[in-house]
Every structure is written in structure tokens, then in C-alpha cells.
Write an enzyme that holds these catalytic residues in place. Structure first.
Site, PDB file in Angstrom:
ATOM      1  N   TYR A 162      39.418  36.667  47.006  1.00  0.00           N
ATOM      2  CA  TYR A 162      39.790  37.605  45.937  1.00  0.00           C
ATOM      3  C   TYR A 162      38.552  37.901  45.107  1.00  0.00           C
ATOM      4  O   TYR A 162      37.911  36.984  44.582  1.00  0.00           O
ATOM      5  CB  TYR A 162      40.891  37.004  45.063  1.00  0.00           C
ATOM      6  CG  TYR A 162      41.290  37.905  43.909  1.00  0.00           C
ATOM      7  CD1 TYR A 162      42.038  39.054  44.132  1.00  0.00           C
ATOM      8  CD2 TYR A 162      40.900  37.616  42.605  1.00  0.00           C
ATOM      9  CE1 TYR A 162      42.406  39.887  43.087  1.00  0.00           C
ATOM     10  CE2 TYR A 162      41.261  38.444  41.551  1.00  0.00           C
ATOM     11  CZ  TYR A 162      42.008  39.575  41.797  1.00  0.00           C
ATOM     12  OH  TYR A 162      42.362  40.405  40.753  1.00  0.00           O
ATOM     13  N   ASP A 257      29.832  36.167  45.162  1.00  0.00           N
ATOM     14  CA  ASP A 257      30.750  36.306  44.028  1.00  0.00           C
ATOM     15  C   ASP A 257      30.828  34.945  43.357  1.00  0.00           C
ATOM     16  O   ASP A 257      31.540  34.048  43.793  1.00  0.00           O
ATOM     17  CB  ASP A 257      32.128  36.757  44.521  1.00  0.00           C
ATOM     18  CG  ASP A 257      33.156  36.848  43.398  1.00  0.00           C
ATOM     19  OD1 ASP A 257      32.842  36.443  42.256  1.00  0.00           O
ATOM     20  OD2 ASP A 257      34.284  37.298  43.672  1.00  0.00           O
ATOM     21  N   LYS A 285      33.519  34.886  33.724  1.00  0.00           N
ATOM     22  CA  LYS A 285      34.170  33.685  33.204  1.00  0.00           C
ATOM     23  C   LYS A 285      33.257  32.890  32.276  1.00  0.00           C
ATOM     24  O   LYS A 285      33.128  33.215  31.103  1.00  0.00           O
ATOM     25  CB  LYS A 285      34.725  32.842  34.358  1.00  0.00           C
ATOM     26  CG  LYS A 285      35.840  33.564  35.138  1.00  0.00           C
ATOM     27  CD  LYS A 285      36.475  32.673  36.168  1.00  0.00           C
ATOM     28  CE  LYS A 285      37.510  33.410  37.005  1.00  0.00           C
ATOM     29  NZ  LYS A 285      38.711  33.818  36.267  1.00  0.00           N
TER      30      LYS A 285
END
Length: 449
Positions: A162, A257, A285
């Protein structure tokens, strides 16, 4: 009207299942918010019951609207590596807010933040970075840049990986899509994903076959160097090295990622931990210290293709906004200065290994994967190396475990396909309570209750 200071009973974490106040709020939310949530996995559909609503967070704990104190292993889905509401981070944001919430113009903090990222992240050293407002923005922008730089259209991702909810990436996506059993997404035209190819995670041979079948056409592969959105799945020995070699040989860009792993598994991210340097890296994040923030960057000659220097367009009103920059700077300075990673490694090992030992003692099939301060206990026997392995987990057993842990004051992600996160605030008392709760919860799972 002033509100009372929230009271955290950290000595006695309580039943975190939704009480009257949370159920009332959830009913009201469902009338005005699709499904009652602003992100799908929060709906608790895969584990049962209504979600508890959170009033406040401090350190390793949450306080629900029903007054229960919970030990938190979601950590805002990763950013809270210092624990919630770290005083230095809160103060940095408060100082920045007093000067204005957003300018939509250049500010000194953006430069300082970019310089810090380029110093701490190996893939950015001697390179450049562009700030954005989310991990999704970072990944979609990096892929657009890869296509613009290479002049190629095809991209490759891992099955179950994802990388945000951009249209071209909602193919075989893990995380929330996996939790809800959605193979893709409505509203995504077939033409949009025509050039998105998928391969199993941890299978470099499959990636090589894609490159050979599409000569000179693959712009980039985007991969989590440690998968976190099919649950925590580490790379096999040699996997990342092989991806690097294949990309170099075929003129394809390697994009890591690291929205989840950046500053989570090591100060410079997973590529620092494994000594593999991608062409581009995506961050989010932790880099925002809990505020909405993301970044993407890498080799200078690639980044110079972004407008206003080059033809690849990307923009954002809130990119590099002063609040996110202030939170990010404060967080990264603390991580660099205090080096909490050895302690985080020890704490996460104590928790993950402890839960695995308890599962074995109770006869519950469980495979526990861990890298740094992130881990997942998969309710299945045998190793988990990819999304197919993860999907073989006993989701009903996970649901029972989740409910029983929540009833004992431990808040886990409401999905088998998510990683748990440990912070510097998870001390010995927190770990002991977690393992005591897991002992009781696994006993109930073993009985099939």
C-alpha cells in the site's frame, strides 16, 4: 468554556471497548461521515464492535471518551515514536502557531528542515528533497517524477503493498483495502492502472521477468523496504540488493516507500539499516512529528526535473507549512541527539518475543515478524514472506485476540494486516501489562471462545 485536564490512569489501563459515549459519537458520525470514519480501517469492521473514540493521548497511552486509559500500539499509525504529546514537540508547534498557522510562502524553517533531512537520510545526501503534506502525496509525486525523468510509463509495485490512495496505486493494495476485502477501488478507471504491474513481495525473480517482458518501458518499482501494510514483513536476505542491481541494469528507478519505516527502523530509515541506496525515497509519518507532512527526494539530477526547474509539475498550498516543519524538526533533533534505537529494539523484542512465547504455550498458531520497533503477530503457522502468506492468517482468531486485548486496556490496530509500533514511552510497566493481557487473551483464543 475551559475543559478539564484529561486524567490518565496509567497504573490501571481499563476496558477500551466502546462505551456509551463512544457509541453515541459513532452513531452521530455515521449520519454525516461515510461509515462514521475518515479512514476506513478505523471502523473496526474486521474485529467487531464499535470503535472507541479518543479524547487525548500522552506518552504510551490513550484516553477514550468513555474514560478508559489504554496502552497504544498504533501510535498514530507510526509517527509517535517519541510517545504522544512529547513536551518538546508540543512546545515547538505552539511557538510556531503563535507566528501564524500557514503562510503559503517561503520560510526559513523549510530550509532548515530540508537541510536536516538531506544530512540524516543517505538517499538524500548530495541530493534534494521536496516537502509535501502526506505520504500519499509523496509516493504519487515520486512516481510522476520517475516517469518524467525516464520517459517511460510503466511502474511496478508489490502485491499487497500500500503506497497511498492515488488511483494508479490502488491495485493489489494491502492495509485498509486488504482489511475490508476490497481488491481495488471503485472510481478508478481501467486505463489509469493499465501501466501498473504487480509482483509478489520478496520475489526478485518475478521483478526481473517483468523487466524482461517490458524492455525499456518500466520507469520505476516502488517498494516498502520493510513491508508494513500487509503486516510487518522483512525483506529476505539479498532481496533489496537484487532489486538495486536489476534497476541499475535496466535503467529503472528504485523507489523506496519509507513513509512508515523512515526514522522508524533506523535514524536514516530502512535503506540505512540495510545499506541499500534507492534512487528516490518517500517519507512521511515520523518526519512530521505527528503533524501532516511528507517528503520525497533523491538524486539531484532527478529532482531537478521538478517545476519550477523542470517540466514535472507538483505543488501544494500547505507543503512545508510552519507547524509541520516545527514538529518535524523537534522530533528529528531528539532522535538524532538521544539515539533511542537500541532501547526501542530491546522493548519491541521483549513484547513481540513475549507474545510469541505465550502463543506457543497456549497452543495458538502464530508467526511473529519484527524489524526494529515495528512488529506483527500473524495468526498462522509457518513463515510470512509476502502478501499471500499473510492472507493465510486466521482472521477470526485475530479478531478475538484484538477484542480481548482491548478489554484489557491494550489498543492494537484493528487489522491483521497492519504493523504494531513501539515508542520510547513504552516502559517496563507497559510491557509487563501488555504481556499479562496477552496471556489472558491468548488463553481465550485457544479455547475458541
Amino acid at each position: 468554556m475551559a475543559t478539564s485536564e484529561p486524567h490518565f490512569d496509567v497504573q490501571h489501563p481499563g476496558d477500551g471497548r466502546a462505551g456509551a459515549r463512544s457509541r453515541t459519537l459513532f452513531a452521530a458520525a455515521q449520519a454525516v461521515i461515510p461509515g462514521g470514519v475518515n479512514s476506513p480501517v478505523r471502523a473496526f469492521k474486521s474485529v467487531g464492535g464499535d470503535p472507541p473514540f479518543i479524547r487525548a493521548a500522552r506518552g504510551a497511552h490513550l484516553l477514550t471518551e468513555d474514560g478508559a486509559t489504554l496502552i497504544d500500539y498504533v501510535g498514530t499509525w507510526g509517527p509517535a515514536i517519541l510517545g504522544h504529546a512529547h513536551p518538546a514537540v508540543v512546545e515547538a508547534v505552539a511557538r510556531a502557531a503563535r507566528d501564524g498557522l500557514s503562510f503559503g510562502a517561503c520560510s526559513a524553517g523549510e530550509v532548515e528542515f530540508a537541510e536536516l533531512l538531506c544530512r540524516l537520510v543517505p538517499a538524500l545526501r548530495c541530493g534534494m528533497v521536496r516537502l509535501v503534506s502526506s505520504g500519499t502525496e509523496a509516493t504519487m509525486s515520486a512516481l510522476r517524477l520517475a516517469r518524467g525523468f525516464t520517459g517511460r510509463s510503466k511502474i511496478v509495485k508489490a502485491d499487497g503493498g500500500y503506497h497511498g490512495h492515488a488511483d494508479m496505486l490502488l491495485v493489489a493494495a494491502g492495509s485498509g483495502a486488504a482489511t475490508l476485502g476490497i481488491p481495488g477501488s471503485g472510481g478508478v478507471p481501467e486505463a489509469t492502472v493499465h501501466d501498473t504491474l504487480t509482483v509478489p513481495y520478496n520475489d526478485a525473480d518475478a521483478f526481473e521477468q517483468v523487466l524482461l517482458a517490458n524492455p525499456g518501458q518500466v520507469a520505476a518499482i516502488i517498494i516498502e523496504p520493510v513491508a508494513g501494510n500487509m503486516g510487518c514483513v522483512p525483506p529476505r536476505p539479498g532481496y533489496l540488493e537484487r532489486l538495486r542491481a536489476l534497476c541499475s541494469a535496466h535503467g529503472t528507478l528504485l523507489i523506496f516507500d519509507e513513509v512508515m519505516t523512515g526514522f522508524r527502523v533506523a535514524l536514516g530509515g530502512a535503506h540505512a539499516r540495510y545499506s541499500i541506496e534507492p534512487d528516490l525515497v518517500c517519507l512521511g509519518k515520523i518526519v512530521g512529528g505527528g503533524m501532516p507532512c511528507g517528503a520525497y527526494g533523491g538524486r539531484r539530477e532527478i529532482l531537478q526535473q521538478i517545476a519550477p526547474l523542470g517540466p514535472v509539475y507538483q505543488a501544494g498550498t500547505l507543503s512545508g507549512n510552519p507547524l509541520a516543519v516545527a514538529a518535524g524538526l523537534a522530533t528529528l533533533h531528539i532522535l538524532e541527539r538521544e539515539d533511542p534505537y537500541p532501547a526501542l529494539e530491546a522493548s519491541s523484542a521483549a513484547i513481540a518475543d513475549g507474545i510469541a512465547a505465550l502463543a506457543a504455550r497456549h497452543g495458538v498458531a502464530m508467526t511473529n515478524n519484527r524489524v526494529g520497533s515495528m512488529f506483527t503477530g500473524f495468526f498462522r503457522g509457518g513463515e510470512v514472506h509476502d502478501y499471500s502468506d499473510a492472507k493465510a492468517s486466521d482472521l477470526a482468531a485475530f479478531g478475538r485476540f484484538h477484542r480481548e486485548m482491548l478489554a484489557r486496556g491494550v489498543y492494537l490496530a484493528p487489522s491483521q494486516f497492519e504493523a504494531a509500533f513501539v515508542s520510547v514511552a513504552h516502559d517496563r510497566a507497559v510491557i509487563e501489562h501488555t504481556l499479562a493481557a496477552a496471556d489472558e487473551a491468548l488463553a481465550i483464543v485457544a479455547r475458541g471462545a
